[in-house]
Design a protein around this motif. Sequence first.
Motif, PDB file in Angstrom:
ATOM      1  N   ARG A  25      41.031  53.243  29.379  1.00 32.12           N
ATOM      2  CA  ARG A  25      40.275  52.715  30.515  1.00 32.12           C
ATOM      3  C   ARG A  25      39.216  53.736  30.941  1.00 32.12           C
ATOM      4  O   ARG A  25      39.557  54.827  31.389  1.00 32.12           O
ATOM      5  CB  ARG A  25      41.224  52.413  31.670  1.00 32.12           C
ATOM      6  N   LEU A  27      35.426  54.545  32.941  1.00 35.03           N
ATOM      7  CA  LEU A  27      34.317  54.225  33.825  1.00 35.03           C
ATOM      8  C   LEU A  27      33.092  55.000  33.362  1.00 35.03           C
ATOM      9  O   LEU A  27      33.137  56.229  33.264  1.00 35.03           O
ATOM     10  CB  LEU A  27      34.640  54.606  35.269  1.00 35.03           C
ATOM     11  N   THR A  50      34.228  49.928  32.109  1.00 34.24           N
ATOM     12  CA  THR A  50      33.537  49.469  33.309  1.00 34.24           C
ATOM     13  C   THR A  50      32.291  50.329  33.482  1.00 34.24           C
ATOM     14  O   THR A  50      32.364  51.556  33.345  1.00 34.24           O
ATOM     15  CB  THR A  50      34.429  49.597  34.552  1.00 34.24           C
ATOM     16  N   VAL A  52      29.077  51.213  36.117  1.00 34.23           N
ATOM     17  CA  VAL A  52      28.465  51.042  37.433  1.00 34.23           C
ATOM     18  C   VAL A  52      27.066  51.657  37.409  1.00 34.23           C
ATOM     19  O   VAL A  52      26.841  52.701  36.800  1.00 34.23           O
ATOM     20  CB  VAL A  52      29.311  51.688  38.554  1.00 34.23           C
ATOM     21  N   ALA A  73      32.286  44.579  28.272  1.00 37.88           N
ATOM     22  CA  ALA A  73      32.311  45.528  29.383  1.00 37.88           C
ATOM     23  C   ALA A  73      32.252  44.800  30.719  1.00 37.88           C
ATOM     24  O   ALA A  73      31.685  43.709  30.830  1.00 37.88           O
ATOM     25  CB  ALA A  73      31.142  46.505  29.275  1.00 37.88           C
ATOM     26  N   ASP A  74      32.824  45.426  31.743  1.00 38.08           N
ATOM     27  CA  ASP A  74      32.694  44.964  33.132  1.00 38.08           C
ATOM     28  C   ASP A  74      31.529  45.738  33.736  1.00 38.08           C
ATOM     29  O   ASP A  74      31.663  46.919  34.051  1.00 38.08           O
ATOM     30  CB  ASP A  74      33.997  45.237  33.880  1.00 38.08           C
ATOM     31  N   ARG A  76      28.852  46.434  36.643  1.00 43.78           N
ATOM     32  CA  ARG A  76      28.664  46.219  38.078  1.00 43.78           C
ATOM     33  C   ARG A  76      27.375  46.928  38.506  1.00 43.78           C
ATOM     34  O   ARG A  76      27.308  48.155  38.491  1.00 43.78           O
ATOM     35  CB  ARG A  76      29.857  46.779  38.855  1.00 43.78           C
ATOM     36  N   HIS A  81      27.836  49.268  44.413  1.00 42.51           N
ATOM     37  CA  HIS A  81      28.784  49.646  43.363  1.00 42.51           C
ATOM     38  C   HIS A  81      28.756  51.142  43.053  1.00 42.51           C
ATOM     39  O   HIS A  81      29.630  51.629  42.324  1.00 42.51           O
ATOM     40  CB  HIS A  81      28.508  48.856  42.085  1.00 42.51           C
ATOM     41  N   LEU A  89      39.904  49.991  41.078  1.00 41.35           N
ATOM     42  CA  LEU A  89      39.640  50.318  39.673  1.00 41.35           C
ATOM     43  C   LEU A  89      40.507  51.508  39.261  1.00 41.35           C
ATOM     44  O   LEU A  89      40.442  52.576  39.875  1.00 41.35           O
ATOM     45  CB  LEU A  89      38.163  50.664  39.466  1.00 41.35           C
ATOM     46  N   VAL A  91      41.312  54.014  36.141  1.00 41.03           N
ATOM     47  CA  VAL A  91      40.764  54.466  34.860  1.00 41.03           C
ATOM     48  C   VAL A  91      41.454  55.737  34.411  1.00 41.03           C
ATOM     49  O   VAL A  91      42.070  56.460  35.207  1.00 41.03           O
ATOM     50  CB  VAL A  91      39.237  54.708  34.946  1.00 41.03           C
TER      51      VAL A  91
END
Length: 509
Positions: A25, A27, A50, A52, A73-74, A76, A81, A89, A91
């Motif tokens: 996971r 970010l 994820t 941002v 991918a997520d 944002r 964000h 979240l 990670v």
Amino acid sequence: MSGQPEESDRLAGLTHRDADWAGLRVLVTGLGISGFAAADALLQHGAAVTVVDAGRGGERQEQQAGILGILGADVRRGEDHVASWPDQLEVDLVVASPGWRPDHPVLAEAVSNGIPVWSEVELAWRLRPNIGAAPWLAVTGTNGKTTTVQLVETMLRTAGLRAIAAGNVGTPILDAVQHPEPYDVIAVELSSFQLHFTHSIEPLASAVLNLAPDHLDWHGSLEAYASDKARIYERTHVACVYNVQDKATERMVEEAEVQEGCRAIGFTLGTPGLSMLGLVDDVLVDRAYIEERATSAAELGTLADLELASGGEATPPPHLVANALAAAALVRALGVPAELVRDGLRAFRTDAHRTAIVAQSDGLTWVDDSKATNPHAAEAALAAYPDIVWVAGGQLKGADVDPLVARHADRLRGVVLLGVDREQIAASLARHAPDVPVRDVGVADHGDMDALGVLMDDVVSSAADLARPGDVVLLSPAAASLDMFPSYGSRGDAFADAVRRHLGIAGEA
């Protein structure tokens, strides 16, 4: 150092691309070139990603966000964000884009919660193949990084090696390490931003070219900036290359924890001592990588071999010679023969926007040195010409321009100022060059190329009014470009276009 949290056993085991990345996971902060490359690479290896981003990157980043979304991918986007840690979240790892300061709320929250933060450079190192990975020749410094890695690349290619300059120089390092046709060697330009969250790379050879105040707004102090630069020497295998004329770089080598057998190799514009490369008259010589170094030196080339690289100048500028010696020290650590170093010097051409002559007309020479994004970088160009109309200004990033103005006040015919920090330069001029006429053309909105074209037309017409036959009109801003322009390159292009319009030669190459 950065106060990096201790890695879990799983993260510690992620040392090559064939390790178990699936389900990790991650970010990724930022959707620029580095952030996109990091997210894409992680997705290819099965990580749950994820991203941002503030969402100010325009159409290109919208397209990149769409691509990453299709890949799973997520993504944002928007200021909400990036204002704080993303809600709910969890990670295992954060990969930080180089533009994000360590005190950014998202990164600070990660560190305080014990979540490791890697740079995209750290990720690239860990995504190399387990067997047969290309060695890295790594370069940092306040100035000269790009020229030096491009010299390294040219020398390596001249030696018949498949090589690329990557990192902070254009090609993302992640793209280089994952290229389907593997490279023999990678010349890696590393910024202090990239080095801050880099923890485990092991260059074959590494270099810090120089150290001067820069990016102090990002790092907080010169000491923190220097500490991040010094990371490049850690775990180096063969050679730590330092600048004999810059004692700070030598101290970095002395304090580094390197691999057993690694040597300190100096470069100097003077006569070299043992374990150094330097100049004897007009000859570049090596007293580091030859067995008879106590009594002799190997010839690597002459100043004339750099003539084409310096735009046809019979005597290349000192900063170019220093960069060439540093590059030679790096490739010699790999075993490149002296005669192929010479061939590389002859084949090299400097990057655009570094003391590039735009036009010569009516007794004036117009020079684009937009790559001078800090006072230290502007030093070489200001020292090169006796009578200058100086075009300066932009983002000073916390740097002090006062010493630069004081040293070169007697060369200034006039000054044209632009950009957000132009008043700081104006104050220095009032102290050290009160009789020099100054024109302030102001600032335009970031990325509005029409408005920036009008601004540059004002810059050029103001400079022409101040100049006399024999003068050099020098765009050497001593400041970053991102207050108004997408890059220093676009700033230089806008200046060159305005010069051509002024001279009635628009459209010429």
